[in-house]
Design a protein around this motif. Structure first.
Motif, mmCIF file in Angstrom:
data_model
loop_
_atom_site.group_PDB
_atom_site.id
_atom_site.type_symbol
_atom_site.label_atom_id
_atom_site.label_comp_id
_atom_site.label_asym_id
_atom_site.label_seq_id
_atom_site.Cartn_x
_atom_site.Cartn_y
_atom_site.Cartn_z
ATOM 1 N N LYS A 92 -41.591 -37.122 -14.169
ATOM 2 C CA LYS A 92 -41.415 -36.243 -15.339
ATOM 3 C C LYS A 92 -40.742 -34.939 -14.918
ATOM 4 O O LYS A 92 -39.822 -34.452 -15.594
ATOM 5 N N LEU A 93 -41.179 -34.372 -13.796
ATOM 6 C CA LEU A 93 -40.624 -33.111 -13.305
ATOM 7 C C LEU A 93 -39.129 -33.222 -13.076
ATOM 8 O O LEU A 93 -38.364 -32.297 -13.380
ATOM 9 N N ARG A 94 -38.682 -34.372 -12.577
ATOM 10 C CA ARG A 94 -37.275 -34.525 -12.207
ATOM 11 C C ARG A 94 -36.401 -35.053 -13.339
ATOM 12 O O ARG A 94 -35.198 -34.801 -13.355
ATOM 13 N N ILE A 95 -37.001 -35.769 -14.294
ATOM 14 C CA ILE A 95 -36.206 -36.338 -15.382
ATOM 15 C C ILE A 95 -36.192 -35.444 -16.619
ATOM 16 O O ILE A 95 -35.177 -35.363 -17.316
ATOM 17 N N GLU A 96 -37.309 -34.777 -16.896
ATOM 18 C CA GLU A 96 -37.401 -33.995 -18.124
ATOM 19 C C GLU A 96 -36.255 -33.006 -18.315
ATOM 20 O O GLU A 96 -35.718 -32.898 -19.429
ATOM 21 N N PRO A 97 -35.841 -32.250 -17.278
ATOM 22 C CA PRO A 97 -34.726 -31.309 -17.498
ATOM 23 C C PRO A 97 -33.477 -31.983 -18.037
ATOM 24 O O PRO A 97 -32.801 -31.438 -18.912
#
Length: 204
Positions: A92-97
């Motif tokens: 989530k941390l890496r895809i959300e942006p």
């Protein structure tokens, strides 16, 4: 375990070496057989372990099967627990942006489509006529035009909107230069992007 929201607790000897793990499942199994009054009785001695230096993807199936891995060093001393939830959080941390930025640009395109092309700034019309992609910087050029802003009739302060758009533009420019550990360093910009998206979701 309840207090700290732990689903697993590694069991170690006096030297910190792994001897098993206590889980909600191991507690339940012990209780079903009339045991479960001591840590020893509820310890699963077959807990899955992984070395710190192991390639993560080589252990994904074990992580999927068990839901966790006890991480140990070369001396089999426990150094932590890796859970499926940890992997999901990192994903989530890496895809959300990227998903946030994609939707922001989608909604800005929708807003742009409301204008009569003849009313757009010349530079913007040239970009569209050449079938080129409108950049976030170019969107700012459009939305800073007071006449175009009035046409939108959005319930936002124009300068506040432009300030947020500036932050998101800089963030978008930085995305291509991220290394593997960089996304969390941009948490403030991610939150600004999320806030801008919330505003756009109301109107575009």
């Amino acid at each position: 375990m309840v207090e700290s929201d732990f689903s697993q607790l590694p069991v170690v000897d006096r030297n910190g070496r792994a001897r098993g793990v206590v889980t909600w499942q191991s507690i339940a199994r012990a209780k079903l057989t009339g045991r479960g009054n001591t840590v020893a009785e509820v310890t699963d001695r077959n807990a899955p372990t992984a070395r710190e230096h192991e390639e993560l993807f080589s252990r994904i199936q074990d992580l999927r099967r068990h839901g966790f891995l006890v991480i140990v060093d070369a001396d089999h001393v426990v150094t932590g627990v890796l859970t499926a939830s940890d992997i999901a959080d990192q994903l989530k941390l890496r895809i959300e942006p990227f998903t946030l930025l994609e939707e922001v640009e989608l909604r800005l395109r929708r807003a742009l489509s409301r204008f009569n092309r003849a009313d757009l700034p010349t530079r913007t019309k040239n970009i569209l006529e050449n079938n080129k992609q409108i950049t976030l910087g170019e969107y700012r050029h459009v939305f800073q035009d007071s006449d175009l802003w009035k046409q939108l009739d959005w319930p936002f302060d124009q300068q506040n909107f432009l300030d947020r758009l500036d932050v998101v533009k800089k963030f978008r420019d930085s995305v291509a230069h991220w290394d593997v550990d960089a996304p969390e360093a941009e948490s403030s910009a991610v939150e600004t992007t999320r806030q801008l998206l919330r505003l756009l979701q109301l109107v575009a």
